[in-house]
Design a protein around this motif. Structure first.
Motif, PDB file in Angstrom:
ATOM      1  N   TYR A 105       0.864  -1.179   0.000  1.00 50.34           N
ATOM      2  CA  TYR A 105       0.000   0.000   0.000  1.00 50.34           C
ATOM      3  C   TYR A 105       0.904   1.233   0.000  1.00 50.34           C
ATOM      4  CZ  TYR A 105      -3.822  -3.133   1.440  1.00 50.34           C
ATOM      5  OH  TYR A 105      -4.742  -4.146   1.504  1.00 50.34           O
ATOM      6  N   ARG A 106       0.769   2.073  -1.012  1.00 51.00           N
ATOM      7  CA  ARG A 106       1.638   3.238  -1.159  1.00 51.00           C
ATOM      8  C   ARG A 106       1.027   4.484  -0.522  1.00 51.00           C
ATOM      9  NH1 ARG A 106       6.608   1.214  -2.544  1.00 51.00           N
ATOM     10  NH2 ARG A 106       6.479  -0.152  -4.367  1.00 51.00           N
ATOM     11  N   ASN A 107       1.905   5.333   0.035  1.00 55.17           N
ATOM     12  CA  ASN A 107       1.531   6.675   0.497  1.00 55.17           C
ATOM     13  C   ASN A 107       0.272   6.636   1.353  1.00 55.17           C
ATOM     14  OD1 ASN A 107       1.752   9.491   0.712  1.00 55.17           O
ATOM     15  ND2 ASN A 107       0.508   9.837  -1.126  1.00 55.17           N
ATOM     16  N   THR A 108       0.320   5.836   2.411  1.00 56.92           N
ATOM     17  CA  THR A 108      -0.889   5.545   3.172  1.00 56.92           C
ATOM     18  C   THR A 108      -1.381   6.681   4.046  1.00 56.92           C
ATOM     19  OG1 THR A 108       0.409   4.653   5.010  1.00 56.92           O
ATOM     20  CG2 THR A 108      -0.278   3.106   3.256  1.00 56.92           C
ATOM     21  N   GLY A 109      -0.468   7.524   4.540  1.00 57.52           N
ATOM     22  CA  GLY A 109      -0.853   8.533   5.518  1.00 57.52           C
ATOM     23  C   GLY A 109      -0.944   8.001   6.939  1.00 57.52           C
ATOM     24  N   LEU A 110      -0.533   6.758   7.157  1.00 58.33           N
ATOM     25  CA  LEU A 110      -0.582   6.181   8.496  1.00 58.33           C
ATOM     26  C   LEU A 110       0.451   6.822   9.419  1.00 58.33           C
ATOM     27  CD1 LEU A 110      -0.820   2.390   7.553  1.00 58.33           C
ATOM     28  CD2 LEU A 110      -2.628   3.721   8.664  1.00 58.33           C
ATOM     29  N   ASP A 111       0.080   6.986  10.687  1.00 63.21           N
ATOM     30  CA  ASP A 111       1.033   7.296  11.742  1.00 63.21           C
ATOM     31  C   ASP A 111       1.071   6.104  12.697  1.00 63.21           C
ATOM     32  OD1 ASP A 111      -1.317   7.495  13.245  1.00 63.21           O
ATOM     33  OD2 ASP A 111      -1.220   9.682  13.419  1.00 63.21           O
ATOM     34  N   ASP A 112       1.789   6.231  13.802  1.00 56.39           N
ATOM     35  CA  ASP A 112       1.923   5.088  14.711  1.00 56.39           C
ATOM     36  C   ASP A 112       0.562   4.595  15.207  1.00 56.39           C
ATOM     37  OD1 ASP A 112       4.658   5.046  14.482  1.00 56.39           O
ATOM     38  OD2 ASP A 112       5.058   6.008  16.416  1.00 56.39           O
ATOM     39  N   ALA A 113      -0.286   5.516  15.633  1.00 54.71           N
ATOM     40  CA  ALA A 113      -1.573   5.120  16.204  1.00 54.71           C
ATOM     41  C   ALA A 113      -2.476   4.455  15.173  1.00 54.71           C
ATOM     42  CB  ALA A 113      -2.266   6.331  16.826  1.00 54.71           C
ATOM     43  N   SER A 114      -2.548   5.021  13.976  1.00 56.05           N
ATOM     44  CA  SER A 114      -3.426   4.432  12.955  1.00 56.05           C
ATOM     45  C   SER A 114      -2.826   3.155  12.380  1.00 56.05           C
ATOM     46  CB  SER A 114      -3.733   5.446  11.853  1.00 56.05           C
ATOM     47  OG  SER A 114      -2.559   5.979  11.279  1.00 56.05           O
ATOM     48  N   HIS A 115      -1.502   3.042  12.384  1.00 54.42           N
ATOM     49  CA  HIS A 115      -0.842   1.792  11.995  1.00 54.42           C
ATOM     50  C   HIS A 115      -1.287   0.665  12.938  1.00 54.42           C
ATOM     51  CE1 HIS A 115       3.378  -0.311  11.460  1.00 54.42           C
ATOM     52  NE2 HIS A 115       2.386  -1.112  11.121  1.00 54.42           N
ATOM     53  N   VAL A 116      -1.239   0.931  14.234  1.00 53.96           N
ATOM     54  CA  VAL A 116      -1.659  -0.072  15.218  1.00 53.96           C
ATOM     55  C   VAL A 116      -3.145  -0.364  15.071  1.00 53.96           C
ATOM     56  CG1 VAL A 116      -1.953  -0.527  17.692  1.00 53.96           C
ATOM     57  CG2 VAL A 116       0.197   0.469  16.842  1.00 53.96           C
ATOM     58  N   ALA A 117      -3.951   0.671  14.909  1.00 50.92           N
ATOM     59  CA  ALA A 117      -5.400   0.475  14.800  1.00 50.92           C
ATOM     60  C   ALA A 117      -5.757  -0.359  13.569  1.00 50.92           C
ATOM     61  CB  ALA A 117      -6.102   1.827  14.752  1.00 50.92           C
ATOM     62  N   PHE A 118      -5.137  -0.075  12.436  1.00 45.75           N
ATOM     63  CA  PHE A 118      -5.397  -0.859  11.225  1.00 45.75           C
ATOM     64  C   PHE A 118      -4.992  -2.314  11.431  1.00 45.75           C
ATOM     65  CE2 PHE A 118      -3.619  -2.364   7.075  1.00 45.75           C
ATOM     66  CZ  PHE A 118      -4.839  -2.561   6.433  1.00 45.75           C
ATOM     67  N   SER A 119      -3.847  -2.532  12.071  1.00 40.23           N
ATOM     68  CA  SER A 119      -3.347  -3.888  12.269  1.00 40.23           C
ATOM     69  C   SER A 119      -4.280  -4.716  13.143  1.00 40.23           C
ATOM     70  CB  SER A 119      -1.950  -3.837  12.907  1.00 40.23           C
ATOM     71  OG  SER A 119      -1.051  -3.073  12.127  1.00 40.23           O
ATOM     72  N   ARG A 120      -4.973  -4.088  14.060  1.00 36.65           N
ATOM     73  CA  ARG A 120      -5.870  -4.813  14.959  1.00 36.65           C
ATOM     74  C   ARG A 120      -7.031  -5.477  14.215  1.00 36.65           C
ATOM     75  NH1 ARG A 120      -4.458  -4.381  20.055  1.00 36.65           N
ATOM     76  NH2 ARG A 120      -3.406  -2.490  20.842  1.00 36.65           N
ATOM     77  N   ASN A 121      -7.288  -5.087  12.981  1.00 39.87           N
ATOM     78  CA  ASN A 121      -8.332  -5.732  12.196  1.00 39.87           C
ATOM     79  C   ASN A 121      -8.061  -7.220  11.973  1.00 39.87           C
ATOM     80  OD1 ASN A 121     -10.408  -3.692  11.043  1.00 39.87           O
ATOM     81  ND2 ASN A 121      -8.449  -2.645  10.766  1.00 39.87           N
ATOM     82  N   PHE A 122      -6.806  -7.652  12.155  1.00 39.71           N
ATOM     83  CA  PHE A 122      -6.417  -8.983  11.692  1.00 39.71           C
ATOM     84  C   PHE A 122      -6.050  -9.939  12.825  1.00 39.71           C
ATOM     85  CE2 PHE A 122      -5.078  -5.646   8.690  1.00 39.71           C
ATOM     86  CZ  PHE A 122      -6.118  -5.828   7.789  1.00 39.71           C
TER      87      PHE A 122
END
Length: 312
Positions: free
Chosen positions: A45-62
């Motif tokens: 996924y290119r140029n996502t705009g994720l920061d640390d908090a949203s990176h963790v939040a997205f990962s929790r989906n799985f």
């Protein structure tokens, strides 16, 4: 919006776009991401705009996210769900610590994350924050297609074998001073060399630099066989590399792939990469109190890495 998928190799890897992964996913979107992972094994996924908090939040989906080792006052990153895959010290400067440098050399070998743990990793999600001007890619290898293409005689030989995995074995292969006695006494995990990948139903090899032996086989014979399987799996037709820009995220499924970091000028250029790690077979948003990586580094660290465990 729906996912747009552009394959990288005919059977492995894809560039994915079409949804905003900085925002909460609905169930249809979550299932679409999982379906793409089941099909391709590695998604970029290119140029996502994720920061640390949203990176963790997205990962929790799985599923359940592993926690990085607890080192009070010595962790560079605020979120324990983030593993620091950089060449930086706690103050954000390029590390000069020879122990940390030696430890990271193991990441340049073909490996699967956390194969040395009893509870295996499914997804790893690596986000680029700062990248070197040249090189610093990650290479990926397709363990499903490689298994499918192995000669039948080799399949028959390895199908029912179990590999013995150790973090300290891969570090020794990369140049660290780890004795046979330290390997023997350190934490090890046993996993089948071949398994059925749950998401696709395809069989896959589960081998890597952490695999130090095979149950019931002399070490010399086992290590030669492991090296042969890794060499077969990392042929050009099964591999590709990802070149990063800041904001790029790569998700890979450790249960159907291997990966390795590419070389770069680590003494002079910063490479700030942060990874979340999803435990195999856990449900989204699961809550677990165990902390196996802190236990690993507090009870099973060779002398070479004592300062790393305390200070890295």
């Amino acid at each position: 919006m729906s996912l747009t998928v552009q394959p990288i190799l005919p059977r492995f890897g894809a560039e994915v776009s079409g949804i905003d992964i900085t925002r909460p996913l609905d169930e249809e979107q979550r299932q679409a991401v999982i379906a793409a992972m089941n099909r391709w094994g590695v998604c970029v996924y290119r140029n996502t705009g994720l920061d640390d908090a949203s990176h963790v939040a997205f990962s929790r989906n799985f599923g359940h996210l592993e926690k990085s080792p607890m080192r009070p006052g010595r962790n560079r990153l605020e979120h324990r769900e983030l593993f620091d895959a950089s060449n930086l010290d706690v103050d954000g400067n390029i590390t000069r610590d020879p122990v940390a440098i030696t430890y990271r050399k193991g990441d340049r070998l073909w490996h699967t994350d956390s194969a040395f743990m009893e509870k295996r990793t499914s997804y790893s999600l690596l986000l680029a924050h700062q990248v070197p001007k040249e090189a610093g890619e990650t290479w990926f290898a397709d363990t499903r297609s490689a298994w499918e293409d192995l000669p039948q005689s080799m399949k028959d030989k390895v199908r029912n074998l179990k590999g013995i995995n150790s973090l300290w074995w891969s570090r020794r292969k990369a140049g660290a001073e780890v004795s046979e006695e330290q390997l023997a006494s350190g934490l090890k995990a046993v996993h089948p060399l071949v398994h059925v990948h749950r998401g696709s139903g395809r069989e896959a090899l589960f081998i890597a630099a952490h695999t130090m032996g095979i149950e019931g086989m002399p070490d010399d014979e086992a290590r030669a066989l492991i090296d042969e399987l890794i060499a077969f799996t990392t042929q050009p037709e099964y591999t590709f590399k990802v070149k990063y820009a800041p904001g790029d995220l790569v998700i890979w499924d450790n249960l159907c792939s291997m990966h390795r970091g590419g070389e770069f000028d680590a003494a002079n250029e910063a490479r700030d990469m942060r990874r979340t790690t999803v435990r195999e077979g856990t449900e989204p948003y699961a809550v677990e109190s165990d902390d196996p990586f802190t236990e690993l580094f507090s009870t099973s660290v060779p002398t070479t890495f004592n300062t790393l465990a305390a200070n890295a």
